[in-house]
Design a protein around this motif. Structure first.
Motif, PDB file in Angstrom:
ATOM      1  N   GLY A   1      -3.292  -8.795   8.334  1.00  0.00           N
ATOM      2  CA  GLY A   1      -4.105  -7.438   8.363  1.00  0.00           C
ATOM      3  C   GLY A   1      -5.754  -7.715   8.907  1.00  0.00           C
ATOM      4  O   GLY A   1      -5.618  -7.502  10.040  1.00  0.00           O
ATOM      5  N   GLY A   2      -6.668  -7.895   8.245  1.00  0.00           N
ATOM      6  CA  GLY A   2      -7.900  -7.993   8.470  1.00  0.00           C
ATOM      7  C   GLY A   2      -8.106  -8.754  10.022  1.00  0.00           C
ATOM      8  O   GLY A   2      -8.540  -8.383  10.661  1.00  0.00           O
TER       9      GLY A   2
ATOM     10  N   GLY B   1      -6.012  -8.306   1.397  1.00  0.00           N
ATOM     11  CA  GLY B   1      -7.431  -7.763   1.888  1.00  0.00           C
ATOM     12  C   GLY B   1      -8.522  -8.190   0.791  1.00  0.00           C
ATOM     13  O   GLY B   1      -9.716  -7.491   0.704  1.00  0.00           O
TER      14      GLY B   1
ATOM     15  N   GLU C   1       0.991  -1.224  -0.147  1.00  0.00           N
ATOM     16  CA  GLU C   1      -0.003  -0.042   0.167  1.00  0.00           C
ATOM     17  C   GLU C   1       0.905   1.339  -0.167  1.00  0.00           C
ATOM     18  O   GLU C   1       0.333   2.386  -0.627  1.00  0.00           O
ATOM     19  CB  GLU C   1      -0.986  -0.102   1.286  1.00  0.00           C
ATOM     20  CG  GLU C   1      -2.000  -0.992   0.837  1.00  0.00           C
ATOM     21  CD  GLU C   1      -2.877  -1.610   2.162  1.00  0.00           C
ATOM     22  OE1 GLU C   1      -2.365  -1.128   3.501  1.00  0.00           O
ATOM     23  OE2 GLU C   1      -3.100  -2.656   1.993  1.00  0.00           O
TER      24      GLU C   1
END
Ligand code: PGA
Length: 247
Positions: free
Chosen positions: A230-231, A171, A96
């Motif tokens: 992440g999530g 993601g 990102e």
């Protein structure tokens, strides 16, 4: 044998109240885990999480670091500042950052260098886009990304952590298969081995939709030494299950 490392990447999520609940649940739930555990929190929350996690097995990580040491760089955070808050790891070159902030391989390599100079372990993220994978460019891309970091940090390369995160898996709920991930990890391990006689002690994490259901299989691969999550790192129960899968 090296300890596995499970690192959560909260990205731009959290609040004082939510962080407090999440970190306390993690610390209570994991006790003294057999693997290393860290959470990469947004910069404004470093002090808060450092305070709650003090004395626990949960290590503090940052999500980025400046290429500069100090001075007129509005909005930047230096490695020395991270060090003051007890930061042990810092993500560098997350896709990102590469995608939305135009970070080049060279910038990522300098960020790793800044972290290493302060005794902070850089978690160097590499990974190919879907288009690159479909064009058969996966190996070329990840090797190019890692080569820049090796080139600049050769003498202390065994101090880094590498995270292989295929961009198409981040993601998206679409995980690399354990075989796909292992294949790339083996390539990265060989590249590191050519640069350092201590390459076997470098931890290679997999990241990209790792969750409680798929973690054990991924972590069972020969060259997968942990996960960048992440999530699933935003829910205590999910993250605790991944930590349990790493033991
Ligand atoms: P994800 O993110 O687990 O939500 O796919 C991983 C990462 O970007 O580090």
């Amino acid at each position: 044998m090296k300890k596995k490392l499970i690192a959560g990447n909260w990205k731009m999520n959290g609040s004082l109240a939510a962080n407090d609940a999440l970190v306390r649940a993690l610390i209570a739930g994991m006790g003294q885990p057999a693997c290393d555990v860290a959470v990469a929190v947004p910069a404004p929350y470093l002090a808060q999480v450092a305070g709650i996690a003090a004395g626990s097995a949960l290590a503090l990580a940052a999500q980025d670091v400046s290429v500069h040491e100090a001075g007129a760089y509005t909005g930047e955070t230096s490695a020395a500042m991270l060090k003051e808050f007890g930061v042990r790891y810092v993500l560098v070159g997350h896709s990102e950052r590469r995608q939305y902030h135009g970070e080049s391989d060279t910038v990522v390599a300098v960020k790793a260098q800044r972290a290493l100079a302060l005794g902070i372990t850089p978690i160097v993220c590499v990974g190919e886009t879907l288009a690159e994978r479909e064009a058969g460019q996966t190996e070329v891309v990840v090797k190019r990304q890692l080569a820049a970091v090796i080139h600049l940090n050769g003498h202390c390369i065994s101090e880094i952590v590498v995270a292989y995160e295929p961009v198409w898996a981040i993601g998206t709920g679409r995980t690399a298969s354990p075989e796909q991930a292992q294949q790339v990890h083996a390539v990265l391990r060989a590249q590191l081995a050519a640069a350092s006689e201590h390459a076997d002690r470098i931890r290679l994490l997999y990241g990209g939709s790792m969750n409680a259901a798929n973690a054990a299989q991924l972590l069972a691969q020969a060259d997968i030494d942990g996960g960048l999550v992440g999530g699933a790192a935003l829910k205590a129960q999910d993250f605790l299950q991944i930590i349990a899968a790493a033991q």
